[in-house]
Design a protein around this motif. Structure first.
Motif, PDB file in Angstrom:
ATOM      1  N   ASP A 297      16.441   3.249  -7.310  1.00  0.00           N
ATOM      2  CA  ASP A 297      15.719   2.121  -7.348  1.00  0.00           C
ATOM      3  C   ASP A 297      15.176   3.217  -8.081  1.00  0.00           C
ATOM      4  OD1 ASP A 297      13.134   1.154  -7.493  1.00  0.00           O
ATOM      5  OD2 ASP A 297      12.378   2.071  -5.429  1.00  0.00           O
ATOM      6  N   LEU A 298      14.963   2.897  -9.296  1.00  0.00           N
ATOM      7  CA  LEU A 298      13.889   3.539 -10.454  1.00  0.00           C
ATOM      8  C   LEU A 298      12.321   2.966 -10.866  1.00  0.00           C
ATOM      9  CD1 LEU A 298      16.471   4.032 -12.863  1.00  0.00           C
ATOM     10  CD2 LEU A 298      16.667   5.282 -11.403  1.00  0.00           C
ATOM     11  N   GLY A 299      11.870   2.216  -9.868  1.00  0.00           N
ATOM     12  CA  GLY A 299      11.259   1.963  -9.873  1.00  0.00           C
ATOM     13  C   GLY A 299       9.366   2.192  -8.834  1.00  0.00           C
ATOM     14  N   GLY A 300      10.251   2.492  -7.809  1.00  0.00           N
ATOM     15  CA  GLY A 300       9.828   2.903  -6.835  1.00  0.00           C
ATOM     16  C   GLY A 300       8.502   3.938  -6.564  1.00  0.00           C
ATOM     17  N   HIS A 301       7.532   3.797  -5.491  1.00  0.00           N
ATOM     18  CA  HIS A 301       6.910   4.221  -5.818  1.00  0.00           C
ATOM     19  C   HIS A 301       7.247   5.175  -4.293  1.00  0.00           C
ATOM     20  CE1 HIS A 301       5.102   4.756  -9.470  1.00  0.00           C
ATOM     21  NE2 HIS A 301       5.267   3.227 -10.281  1.00  0.00           N
ATOM     22  N   GLY A 302       6.948   5.714  -4.169  1.00  0.00           N
ATOM     23  CA  GLY A 302       6.467   6.423  -2.675  1.00  0.00           C
ATOM     24  C   GLY A 302       6.741   8.157  -1.946  1.00  0.00           C
TER      25      GLY A 302
ATOM     26  N   PHE B 169      13.492   6.694   2.940  1.00  0.00           N
ATOM     27  CA  PHE B 169      12.874   6.286   1.930  1.00  0.00           C
ATOM     28  C   PHE B 169      11.428   5.487   2.333  1.00  0.00           C
ATOM     29  CE2 PHE B 169      16.784   7.291  -0.658  1.00  0.00           C
ATOM     30  CZ  PHE B 169      16.891   8.650  -1.060  1.00  0.00           C
ATOM     31  N   VAL B 170      10.404   5.990   2.090  1.00  0.00           N
ATOM     32  CA  VAL B 170       9.268   4.692   2.136  1.00  0.00           C
ATOM     33  C   VAL B 170       9.001   4.727   0.729  1.00  0.00           C
ATOM     34  CG1 VAL B 170       7.012   4.585   3.085  1.00  0.00           C
ATOM     35  CG2 VAL B 170       8.380   5.750   4.718  1.00  0.00           C
ATOM     36  N   CYS B 171       8.775   3.038   0.442  1.00  0.00           N
ATOM     37  CA  CYS B 171       8.117   2.934  -0.779  1.00  0.00           C
ATOM     38  C   CYS B 171       6.858   2.085  -1.182  1.00  0.00           C
ATOM     39  CB  CYS B 171       9.294   2.445  -1.236  1.00  0.00           C
ATOM     40  SG  CYS B 171       8.665   1.700  -3.228  1.00  0.00           S
ATOM     41  N   ILE B 172       5.967   2.238  -1.367  1.00  0.00           N
ATOM     42  CA  ILE B 172       4.568   1.607  -1.476  1.00  0.00           C
ATOM     43  C   ILE B 172       4.464   0.878  -3.183  1.00  0.00           C
ATOM     44  CG2 ILE B 172       3.098   3.133  -0.116  1.00  0.00           C
ATOM     45  CD1 ILE B 172       2.565   4.348  -2.672  1.00  0.00           C
ATOM     46  N   PRO B 173       3.812  -0.366  -3.207  1.00  0.00           N
ATOM     47  CA  PRO B 173       3.492  -1.069  -3.809  1.00  0.00           C
ATOM     48  C   PRO B 173       3.160  -0.114  -5.662  1.00  0.00           C
ATOM     49  CG  PRO B 173       2.143  -2.246  -2.813  1.00  0.00           C
ATOM     50  CD  PRO B 173       3.101  -0.777  -1.741  1.00  0.00           C
ATOM     51  N   ARG B 174       3.200  -0.262  -6.754  1.00  0.00           N
ATOM     52  CA  ARG B 174       2.526   0.559  -8.168  1.00  0.00           C
ATOM     53  C   ARG B 174       1.456   0.911  -7.104  1.00  0.00           C
ATOM     54  NH1 ARG B 174       4.371  -1.996 -13.409  1.00  0.00           N
ATOM     55  NH2 ARG B 174       6.637  -1.158 -13.037  1.00  0.00           N
ATOM     56  N   PRO B 175       0.995   1.946  -7.250  1.00  0.00           N
ATOM     57  CA  PRO B 175      -0.738   2.749  -7.326  1.00  0.00           C
ATOM     58  C   PRO B 175      -1.472   3.064  -8.343  1.00  0.00           C
ATOM     59  CG  PRO B 175       0.466   4.579  -7.483  1.00  0.00           C
ATOM     60  CD  PRO B 175       1.875   3.280  -7.848  1.00  0.00           C
ATOM     61  N   LEU B 176      -1.991   1.201  -8.002  1.00  0.00           N
ATOM     62  CA  LEU B 176      -2.864   1.069  -9.565  1.00  0.00           C
ATOM     63  C   LEU B 176      -4.514   1.146  -9.043  1.00  0.00           C
ATOM     64  CD1 LEU B 176      -1.042  -1.619 -11.509  1.00  0.00           C
ATOM     65  CD2 LEU B 176      -1.077   0.464 -11.867  1.00  0.00           C
ATOM     66  N   GLU B 177      -4.379   1.190  -7.875  1.00  0.00           N
ATOM     67  CA  GLU B 177      -5.898   0.612  -7.457  1.00  0.00           C
ATOM     68  C   GLU B 177      -5.678   2.027  -6.092  1.00  0.00           C
ATOM     69  OE1 GLU B 177      -7.091  -2.873  -6.752  1.00  0.00           O
ATOM     70  OE2 GLU B 177      -6.674  -3.419  -9.129  1.00  0.00           O
ATOM     71  N   ARG B 178      -6.917   2.192  -5.357  1.00  0.00           N
ATOM     72  CA  ARG B 178      -6.889   2.470  -3.978  1.00  0.00           C
ATOM     73  C   ARG B 178      -7.345   1.951  -3.651  1.00  0.00           C
ATOM     74  NH1 ARG B 178      -8.823   7.260  -2.015  1.00  0.00           N
ATOM     75  NH2 ARG B 178      -9.405   8.399  -4.186  1.00  0.00           N
ATOM     76  N   SER B 179      -6.322   1.342  -2.011  1.00  0.00           N
ATOM     77  CA  SER B 179      -6.609   0.974  -0.999  1.00  0.00           C
ATOM     78  C   SER B 179      -7.594   0.947   0.304  1.00  0.00           C
ATOM     79  CB  SER B 179      -4.782   0.690  -0.266  1.00  0.00           C
ATOM     80  OG  SER B 179      -4.574   0.420   1.102  1.00  0.00           O
ATOM     81  N   ASP B 180      -7.627   0.480   0.342  1.00  0.00           N
ATOM     82  CA  ASP B 180      -8.688   0.074   1.032  1.00  0.00           C
ATOM     83  C   ASP B 180      -8.114   0.351   2.835  1.00  0.00           C
ATOM     84  OD1 ASP B 180      -7.949  -2.477   1.496  1.00  0.00           O
ATOM     85  OD2 ASP B 180     -10.815  -3.136   1.372  1.00  0.00           O
ATOM     86  N   ARG B 181      -7.230   0.513   2.833  1.00  0.00           N
ATOM     87  CA  ARG B 181      -6.509  -0.077   4.143  1.00  0.00           C
ATOM     88  C   ARG B 181      -6.057   1.470   4.834  1.00  0.00           C
ATOM     89  NH1 ARG B 181      -1.301  -3.629   4.001  1.00  0.00           N
ATOM     90  NH2 ARG B 181      -0.706  -2.214   6.109  1.00  0.00           N
ATOM     91  N   ALA B 182      -6.707   0.919   6.356  1.00  0.00           N
ATOM     92  CA  ALA B 182      -6.425   2.051   7.329  1.00  0.00           C
ATOM     93  C   ALA B 182      -4.788   3.593   7.188  1.00  0.00           C
ATOM     94  CB  ALA B 182      -6.849   1.487   8.682  1.00  0.00           C
ATOM     95  N   ASP B 183      -4.456   2.228   6.600  1.00  0.00           N
ATOM     96  CA  ASP B 183      -2.594   3.322   7.019  1.00  0.00           C
ATOM     97  C   ASP B 183      -2.356   3.728   6.145  1.00  0.00           C
ATOM     98  OD1 ASP B 183      -2.337   0.816   5.935  1.00  0.00           O
ATOM     99  OD2 ASP B 183      -0.800   0.087   7.209  1.00  0.00           O
ATOM    100  N   GLY B 184      -3.497   2.949   4.392  1.00  0.00           N
ATOM    101  CA  GLY B 184      -2.787   4.168   2.972  1.00  0.00           C
ATOM    102  C   GLY B 184      -2.941   3.264   2.246  1.00  0.00           C
ATOM    103  N   ALA B 185      -1.540   2.305   2.872  1.00  0.00           N
ATOM    104  CA  ALA B 185      -1.259   1.271   1.529  1.00  0.00           C
ATOM    105  C   ALA B 185      -0.051   0.208   2.157  1.00  0.00           C
ATOM    106  CB  ALA B 185      -0.523   1.254   0.603  1.00  0.00           C
ATOM    107  N   PRO B 186       0.004  -1.070   1.716  1.00  0.00           N
ATOM    108  CA  PRO B 186       0.724  -1.903   2.320  1.00  0.00           C
ATOM    109  C   PRO B 186       2.602  -1.366   2.191  1.00  0.00           C
ATOM    110  CG  PRO B 186       0.642  -3.096   0.471  1.00  0.00           C
ATOM    111  CD  PRO B 186      -0.628  -1.483   0.782  1.00  0.00           C
ATOM    112  N   LEU B 187       3.139  -1.632   2.539  1.00  0.00           N
ATOM    113  CA  LEU B 187       4.935  -1.029   2.557  1.00  0.00           C
ATOM    114  C   LEU B 187       5.451  -1.979   1.577  1.00  0.00           C
ATOM    115  CD1 LEU B 187       5.763   0.871   5.811  1.00  0.00           C
ATOM    116  CD2 LEU B 187       4.846   1.767   3.347  1.00  0.00           C
TER     117      LEU B 187
END
Length: 156
Positions: A86-91, A106-124
């Protein structure tokens, strides 16, 4: 013989993000790196498919949009040492090691372009485990994968 895992950055741009502006529509290599699907806001990172399965698989996906048909065109002699790309994944990755087993998730999150306001940090996007039981001298490690959550469609 051993196994190695490399994880992507949590926040720094990777290969896929670097190539998006440098391979415009019509560039002869674009079909091997990206699939541009109508209605999709971002190009799909078919470079992962290319590295795991080869040119024919990439071109089949471009033509049909079917990952199953693309994987059916996989070149078995290509990248037999790779099980996941995965040459495009973040995590991040977690590692659990004992005398019997070595496991990486491996835990992959969406591109971190904006701060997430979710309590768990971000969607997966996905979570995938790779597990190898201890192997003996002269043996090759046997890696098993399990998709825990999400769909790493081009990475498998």
């Amino acid at each position: 013989m051993g196994i190695a895992f490399v994880t992507g950055s949590v926040s720094a741009p990777g290969f896929v993000e670097a190539m998006e502006p440098n391979l415009p529509a019509g560039h002869p290599l674009r079909p091997l790196v990206f699939a541009d699907r109508p209605g999709s806001p971002n190009p799909e990172p078919t470079v992962n498919l290319l590295l795991r399965h080869g040119v024919k698989a990439c071109l089949e996906y471009q033509k049909t949009g079917s990952i199953e048909r693309a994987r059916a065109e996989s070149n078995p002699d290509l990248s037999s040492h790779l099980s996941f790309v995965d040459l495009g994944g973040h995590g991040y990755a977690t590692v659990r090691a004992s005398s019997e087993v070595f496991e990486t998730e491996f835990v992959c999150i969406p591109r971190p372009l904006e701060r997430s306001d979710r309590a768990d940090g971000a969607p997966l996007v996905y979570r995938v485990t790779h597990r190898a039981a201890m192997w003996g001298r002269g043996q090759s490690p046997a890696l098993t994968q399990r998709v825990v959550e999400g769909n790493p469609v081009f990475s498998l």
